[in-house]
Design an enzyme around this catalytic site. Structure first.
Site, mmCIF file in Angstrom:
data_model
loop_
_atom_site.group_PDB
_atom_site.id
_atom_site.type_symbol
_atom_site.label_atom_id
_atom_site.label_comp_id
_atom_site.label_asym_id
_atom_site.label_seq_id
_atom_site.Cartn_x
_atom_site.Cartn_y
_atom_site.Cartn_z
ATOM 1 N N SER A 190 7.406 -0.832 -6.968
ATOM 2 C CA SER A 190 7.659 -0.070 -5.763
ATOM 3 C C SER A 190 7.485 -0.964 -4.530
ATOM 4 O O SER A 190 8.139 -1.997 -4.431
ATOM 5 C CB SER A 190 6.740 1.153 -5.735
ATOM 6 O OG SER A 190 7.209 2.108 -4.839
ATOM 7 N N ASP B 152 15.684 7.035 -10.200
ATOM 8 C CA ASP B 152 14.470 6.843 -9.401
ATOM 9 C C ASP B 152 14.548 7.617 -8.085
ATOM 10 O O ASP B 152 15.478 7.422 -7.307
ATOM 11 C CB ASP B 152 14.279 5.353 -9.109
ATOM 12 C CG ASP B 152 12.865 5.013 -8.698
ATOM 13 O OD1 ASP B 152 12.304 5.734 -7.849
ATOM 14 O OD2 ASP B 152 12.316 4.027 -9.216
ATOM 15 N N HIS C 83 9.998 7.234 -11.371
ATOM 16 C CA HIS C 83 9.848 6.085 -10.497
ATOM 17 C C HIS C 83 9.464 4.865 -11.301
ATOM 18 O O HIS C 83 8.415 4.828 -11.951
ATOM 19 C CB HIS C 83 8.777 6.395 -9.450
ATOM 20 C CG HIS C 83 8.622 5.347 -8.402
ATOM 21 N ND1 HIS C 83 9.675 4.616 -7.912
ATOM 22 C CD2 HIS C 83 7.521 4.906 -7.728
ATOM 23 C CE1 HIS C 83 9.247 3.780 -6.991
ATOM 24 N NE2 HIS C 83 7.931 3.935 -6.863
#
Length: 557
Positions: free
Chosen positions: A269, A496, A526
């Site tokens: 991320s 995602d 995610h």
């Protein structure tokens, strides 16, 4: 109602730019929304790229000890398990943590230490701060490659708390690496940024984050001013020095102190942006690096918010389709995706007018319900919780949706908040130059509403996160070009919600020809590696452990 450990780990540890519409600042100030300036914009960073680290810091010796229980700023809870004779393990006392730590299999303890870094890299001989590190040592010392450093995102996630929670997920990688993570500067015990106290944060998150009239706008703006003032009062001296460039320089010093010639890295991320910035600053120092759940480095703050709005709407579409496909097995009203979404919209409309009972004396408001919905969309594994939470809220009980919201907002069951909200805002606002006035934000809301009737207003008002912040931002978009670096594996997940799939291609291209190697996972949630997909884990393992770079364009399903 207990917060789901799986959700807490997925939502907090691996968020990109967190969904924090209530972190907007004052409604005054102009917009920096055009052009690209990739240089730092405050005095301390003028020579940061060329600053050298004193030999004493590069040669410092780390003293590793069994880890204490996480601090409140790290989320609280019990210490990571440490082996005792006979294979038993002991945990130090403390409140139940939201993401239970996993023992490092094979009797290896989790160890922690502190490393000194310059507060200001333009003054490397000046004041220092300490960063907390955690590690589990490699199983096969004879075949050890080095340290594999993890950043789990946020920005604002505590790596010291998160790595033990995912210990089993990375056990294969520990065959040849010491697994290492850290609290970046501004996070947890690493000179953690402090803003509001628990009571003030409760009030902040209860504020209507999607105002419908001038009176509600006034309340929102006033709440943002309070937040900014609290951050400036409690952490003003540290705020200029918590950005991504400084964190990247910290990682290179960490590489040296850990005794590694190359930095081997696993970024998730926001951790992918940090990894990209590191690759740009230190292309010759990169070893094997994986970027998973990829932030698009070519998008500015506004474009990123638009991308996330699309991503969460896509995830919601996938959730409602799954519900519709299961027919009577799904309790939500409606037989089609549109009808089910309509039911969710109607629930949120009712909550706007009248919040319902949540947890204890706390109410579930419209904004907290949207936060809870977003939190559960980070992982397909938490879709059943989302389904249950919406169904219960329809019946008048908001406990589960409120617990989901708490998981993303960093609130523990005992009412204490970690410092992820403060750190997230501080890092985002020292990185991004963009500042959005109240008028500018209003003008952009129609575009957001067209993208999602559930998340549009929520994300649109979130543009004001940095307006009025006391420290200017560094860039419109970060430079991640890394000419001369070895191949970097970039993994995009087509489903995602937080870091849309297009970001992987953009990152691979921005890293440069021969550097960025894109791989695709056709899944939900995610990130990709922690989905448990065997194909993804095989390709990543082959690369990190054996140096076999997957072919560009590899697809896992």
């Amino acid at each position: 109602m207990r917060t789901s450990p799986a959700l807490r780990a997925a939502a907090l540890a691996a968020t990109a730019t967190m969904l924090l519409p209530l972190t907007a600042c004052s409604g005054s100030g102009g917009d920096a929304s055009a052009g690209t300036d990739r240089t730092q914009n405050f005095p301390h960073a003028a020579n940061a790229a060329d600053a050298s680290v004193p030999a004493a810091l590069a040669a410092q010796k780390l003293t590793w000890k069994l880890c204490p229980a996480p601090s409140v700023a790290q989320g609280g809870g019990t210490a990571p398990p440490s082996p005792l004779p006979g294979g038993a393990s002991a945990e130090r006392g403390g409140p139940a943590r939201t993401a239970p730590p996993s023992p490092a299999p094979g009797g290896t303890p989790w160890e922690c230490t502190f490393m000194k870094v310059p507060l200001d890299y333009a003054k490397p001989d000046g004041e220092t701060i300490s960063l907390e590190l955690i590690r589990a040592r490699a199983k096969d010392r004879s075949k050890r490659i080095g340290s594999l450093i993890f950043n789990f995102g946020g920005p604002g996630a505590s790596g010291v708390s998160t790595l033990p929670a995912f210990g089993n997920s990375y056990e294969k990688l520990r065959t040849r690496y010491d697994l290492v993570s850290f609290d970046p500067r501004g996070v947890g015990r690493s000179a953690g940024v402090k803003c509001m106290d628990d009571k003030q944060l409760d009030a902040r998150f209860e504020t209507d984050g999607t105002p419908d009239d001038a009176a509600e706008e006034k309340v929102l703006v006033a709440e943002q001013k309070k937040f900014v003032a609290a951050c400036k009062k409690n952490s003003g001296a540290e705020l200029p020095f918590v950005g991504t460039t400084d964190a990247a320089r910290d990682m290179d010093l960490m590489r040296q102190v850990l005794g590694d010639d190359k930095l081997h890295y696993f970024g998730i991320s926001y951790g992918t942006e940090l990894g990209g910035v590191y690759a740009h600053l230190f292309p010759k120092n990169i070893g094997r690096a994986v970027l998973d759940g990829v932030v698009d480095p070519t998008e500015d703050y506004q474009q990123s918010s638009i991308g996330q709005t699309k991503g969460f709407q896509l995830a919601l579409d996938n959730f409602t389709k799954d519900c519709a496909d299961r027919g009577d097995a799904c309790p939500l009203p409606g037989t089609t995706t549109k009808e089910i979404e309509q039911g969710i919209a109607e629930l949120l409309g009712r909550l706007e007018k009248q919040p319902i009972q949540g947890l204890g004396s706390r109410k579930l408001t419209q904004t907290l319900a949207i936060t809870g919905i977003a939190a559960a969309l980070y992982s397909k594994e938490t879709w059943p919780l989302l389904e249950q939470g919406i169904d219960e809220a329809d019946g008048g009980s908001g406990a589960l949706l409120l617990a989901l919201a708490d998981s993303l907002n960093g609130r523990s069951e005992n009412g204490h908040y970690d410092n992820s909200t403060a750190a997230n805002t501080a890092v985002n606002c020292v990185d991004s130059k963009q500042r959005f006035s109240l008028d500018r934000t209003r003008s952009l809301l129609p575009e957001f509403r067209k993208l999602s009737r559930i998340f549009g207003d929520y994300m649109g008002w979130g543009l004001m996160q940095c307006t009025g912040w006391p420290v200017p931002g560094a860039w419109i978009t970060p430079d991640v070009s890394a000419h001369g670096a070895p191949p970097v594996l970039v993994i995009g997940n087509t489903g995602d919600p937080a870091t849309p799939y297009t970001g992987a291609k953009a990152m691979a291209e921005a890293l440069g020809k021969g550097v960025g190697v894109q791989m695709t996972y056709k899944g939900q949630g995610h990130g990709a590696y922690n989905s448990g997909n065997a194909c993804v884990q095989k390709e990543v393992g082959g690369y990190l452990l054996d140096g076999k770079v997957p072919a560009a364009g590899t697809v896992c399903r």
